[in-house]
Write a protein that holds these residues in place. Structure first.
Motif, PDB file in Angstrom:
ATOM      1  N   TYR A  20      62.647  19.259  26.756  1.00 24.44           N
ATOM      2  CA  TYR A  20      62.710  20.089  25.502  1.00 24.44           C
ATOM      3  C   TYR A  20      61.564  19.800  24.435  1.00 24.44           C
ATOM      4  CZ  TYR A  20      67.515  20.892  26.698  1.00 24.44           C
ATOM      5  OH  TYR A  20      68.465  21.485  27.674  1.00 24.44           O
ATOM      6  N   SER A  21      61.356  18.514  24.081  1.00 27.64           N
ATOM      7  CA  SER A  21      59.999  18.218  23.341  1.00 27.64           C
ATOM      8  C   SER A  21      58.562  18.560  23.919  1.00 27.64           C
ATOM      9  CB  SER A  21      60.066  16.832  23.196  1.00 27.64           C
ATOM     10  OG  SER A  21      59.658  16.040  24.194  1.00 27.64           O
ATOM     11  N   ASN A  23      58.194  21.407  25.720  1.00 29.75           N
ATOM     12  CA  ASN A  23      58.401  23.018  25.671  1.00 29.75           C
ATOM     13  C   ASN A  23      58.637  23.603  24.681  1.00 29.75           C
ATOM     14  OD1 ASN A  23      57.294  23.369  28.880  1.00 29.75           O
ATOM     15  ND2 ASN A  23      58.794  21.556  29.005  1.00 29.75           N
ATOM     16  N   THR A  24      58.233  23.132  23.477  1.00 29.82           N
ATOM     17  CA  THR A  24      59.079  23.912  22.373  1.00 29.82           C
ATOM     18  C   THR A  24      58.431  25.386  22.224  1.00 29.82           C
ATOM     19  OG1 THR A  24      56.985  23.006  20.942  1.00 29.82           O
ATOM     20  CG2 THR A  24      59.239  21.674  20.927  1.00 29.82           C
ATOM     21  N   SER A  25      57.252  25.822  22.878  1.00 31.91           N
ATOM     22  CA  SER A  25      56.963  26.951  22.578  1.00 31.91           C
ATOM     23  C   SER A  25      57.101  28.180  23.666  1.00 31.91           C
ATOM     24  CB  SER A  25      55.391  26.790  22.350  1.00 31.91           C
ATOM     25  OG  SER A  25      54.811  26.278  23.697  1.00 31.91           O
TER      26      SER A  25
END
Length: 70
Positions: A20-21, A23-25
């Motif tokens: 999650y951290s 692949n925030t975009s």
């Protein structure tokens, strides 16, 4: 995680939090998001009610099976 790795992946909480951290975009309308949504829509149709088959690790197996049949 499964879609990002292209198949089975480790889904421990720490691995998911890192994913999650990292692949925030991810584009919510992109290819990966569409594949995830299509698979979850399929599982929702197959299991419209809460069922033991949809517990955490069973969902992963079902998800991977769905990828193999696409």
């Amino acid at each position: 995680m499964i879609e990002l790795k292209g198949g089975p992946a480790n889904v421990k909480d720490s691995d998911l939090n890192k994913m999650y951290s990292d692949n925030t975009s991810i584009d919510p309308k992109g290819t990966i998001a569409k594949k995830v949504k299509r698979t979850f829509d399929f599982l929702l149709q197959a299991f419209p009610e809460k069922t033991p088959e949809l517990e955490r690790y069973n969902v992963i197996n079902l998800y991977c099976h769905r990828i193999d049949t696409d």
